[in-house]
Design a protein around this motif. Structure first.
Motif, mmCIF file in Angstrom:
data_model
loop_
_atom_site.group_PDB
_atom_site.id
_atom_site.type_symbol
_atom_site.label_atom_id
_atom_site.label_comp_id
_atom_site.label_asym_id
_atom_site.label_seq_id
_atom_site.Cartn_x
_atom_site.Cartn_y
_atom_site.Cartn_z
ATOM 1 N N ARG A 50 29.388 -12.223 69.749
ATOM 2 C CA ARG A 50 28.965 -13.406 70.500
ATOM 3 C C ARG A 50 30.154 -14.346 70.661
ATOM 4 O O ARG A 50 30.576 -14.981 69.695
ATOM 5 C CB ARG A 50 27.824 -14.125 69.784
ATOM 6 N N THR A 51 30.719 -14.396 71.845
ATOM 7 C CA THR A 51 31.847 -15.292 72.083
ATOM 8 C C THR A 51 31.341 -16.712 72.341
ATOM 9 O O THR A 51 30.255 -16.911 72.879
ATOM 10 C CB THR A 51 32.685 -14.806 73.269
ATOM 11 N N ASP A 52 32.155 -17.695 71.963
ATOM 12 C CA ASP A 52 31.788 -19.097 72.109
ATOM 13 C C ASP A 52 32.030 -19.591 73.530
ATOM 14 O O ASP A 52 32.641 -18.910 74.351
ATOM 15 C CB ASP A 52 32.615 -19.955 71.140
ATOM 16 N N ARG A 158 36.806 -20.417 58.245
ATOM 17 C CA ARG A 158 35.440 -20.096 58.656
ATOM 18 C C ARG A 158 34.724 -21.363 59.086
ATOM 19 O O ARG A 158 34.745 -22.371 58.386
ATOM 20 C CB ARG A 158 34.706 -19.471 57.467
ATOM 21 N N SER A 159 34.060 -21.314 60.228
ATOM 22 C CA SER A 159 33.297 -22.474 60.693
ATOM 23 C C SER A 159 32.200 -22.822 59.699
ATOM 24 O O SER A 159 31.600 -21.938 59.069
ATOM 25 C CB SER A 159 32.665 -22.166 62.056
ATOM 26 N N CYS A 162 29.053 -20.981 60.386
ATOM 27 C CA CYS A 162 29.056 -19.522 60.293
ATOM 28 C C CYS A 162 27.844 -19.036 59.492
ATOM 29 O O CYS A 162 27.541 -19.564 58.414
ATOM 30 C CB CYS A 162 30.345 -19.039 59.633
ATOM 31 N N GLN A 163 27.178 -18.021 60.020
ATOM 32 C CA GLN A 163 25.976 -17.487 59.375
ATOM 33 C C GLN A 163 26.223 -16.176 58.624
ATOM 34 O O GLN A 163 25.284 -15.565 58.122
ATOM 35 C CB GLN A 163 24.880 -17.289 60.429
ATOM 36 N N HIS A 198 32.717 -16.601 62.208
ATOM 37 C CA HIS A 198 32.612 -17.550 63.319
ATOM 38 C C HIS A 198 33.826 -18.489 63.334
ATOM 39 O O HIS A 198 34.132 -19.110 62.321
ATOM 40 C CB HIS A 198 31.321 -18.359 63.187
ATOM 41 N N ASN A 199 34.496 -18.547 64.463
ATOM 42 C CA ASN A 199 35.678 -19.395 64.655
ATOM 43 C C ASN A 199 36.893 -18.945 63.848
ATOM 44 O O ASN A 199 37.882 -19.684 63.764
ATOM 45 C CB ASN A 199 35.384 -20.862 64.325
ATOM 46 N N GLN A 200 36.859 -17.744 63.277
ATOM 47 C CA GLN A 200 37.965 -17.318 62.417
ATOM 48 C C GLN A 200 39.279 -17.200 63.187
ATOM 49 O O GLN A 200 40.317 -17.700 62.741
ATOM 50 C CB GLN A 200 37.643 -15.988 61.737
#
Length: 255
Positions: A50-52, A158-159, A162-163, A198-200
């Motif tokens: 899933r891209t932001d 990591r955001s 992030c899940q 996420h956001n790494q």
């Protein structure tokens, strides 16, 4: 019910990201609407990642299930017709086994991040690169990257949203190349791993840019990684320089 894998290219600027949104445009939503024009829905597609918002793709992969036995060529042509004029294209299509999954069958993801050291405003590259104001020391960035390759706790990068169940990931590659373009000497950073937080990538490249600019030393990146603290991360790079370039699978999917 045949299952098809789709290789997708898109310009991320008009979209709120890959994932379907109730009130904002998304890449997933655009493809699902196009599918509904071929066969009555609803349609739900699954992607490799899933891209932001604002992130681009050259090699995103997703899969869809259809009622009709389409040939891959006809399906890709029909989808591209119904996707116009949005900046989304199906560049390859293949029928796959029903147990094949774009996300869970993947063994690696490959990302590219483009930085353009340049003082002048962007024209042709606007929305496609991160413009930084001064030349970058690419050798220092590569030296710093050595501390990040391998299996680590990437909590720092990591955001907070992030899940993922664990911050521990194995980063297989970070490499840099300077490409001489008409717009200037572009710095291209490539990242490869089985999966990312996420956001790494944007967190990593934002920190590595600080090294290239001379604000951080390579050793400070190691210190930030070992801190396991989001506050130790450098600035998060903007989304427009990031591209999902490809997804790897145990067996080739597209000819």
């Amino acid at each position: 019910m045949p299952r098809f894998a789709l290789k997708v290219e898109y310009h991320g600027s008009p979209f709120a990201g890959w994932q379907r949104q109730a009130d904002q445009p998304s890449v997933q939503g655009a493809i699902e609407v196009a599918l509904a024009r071929l066969e009555s829905g609803p349609h739900t597609i699954a992607a490799a990642g899933r891209t932001d918002a604002g992130v681009h793709a050259r090699g995103q992969v997703c899969h869809c299930d259809l009622q009709k036995s389409w040939t891959p060529f006809r399906l890709s042509e029909a989808l591209n017709y119904h996707l116009k004029p949005q900046p989304v294209a199906i560049t390859a299509c293949a029928e796959v086994p029903e147990e094949w999954h774009a996300r869970f069958s993947a063994t690696e993801r490959r990302y590219l991040y483009r930085l353009l050291p340049r003082r002048a405003p962007l024209t042709m590259e606007a929305g496609q690169v991160w413009k930084v104001p001064a030349p970058l020391d690419v050798a220092a960035m590569q030296e710093a990257a050595k501390h990040l390759v391998g299996r680590h706790d990437f909590t720092t990068f990591r955001s907070t949203m992030c899940q993922a169940q664990s911050p521990i990931k194995t980063l297989d590659e970070i490499s840099f190349e300077v490409v001489d373009t008409g717009a200037g000497a572009e710095v291209q950073a490539r990242f490869r791993a089985r999966s990312f937080l996420h956001n790494q990538v944007r967190s990593l490249i934002g920190t590595l840019e600080r090294v290239g600019a001379g604000a951080w030393s390579p050793e400070e990146v190691k210190t930030a990684l070992e801190a396991r603290d989001r506050a130790a991360c450098g600035p998060v790079a903007p989304p427009q320089g990031l591209y999902l370039m490809g997804v790897g699978y145990p067996e080739p999917v597209f000819d």
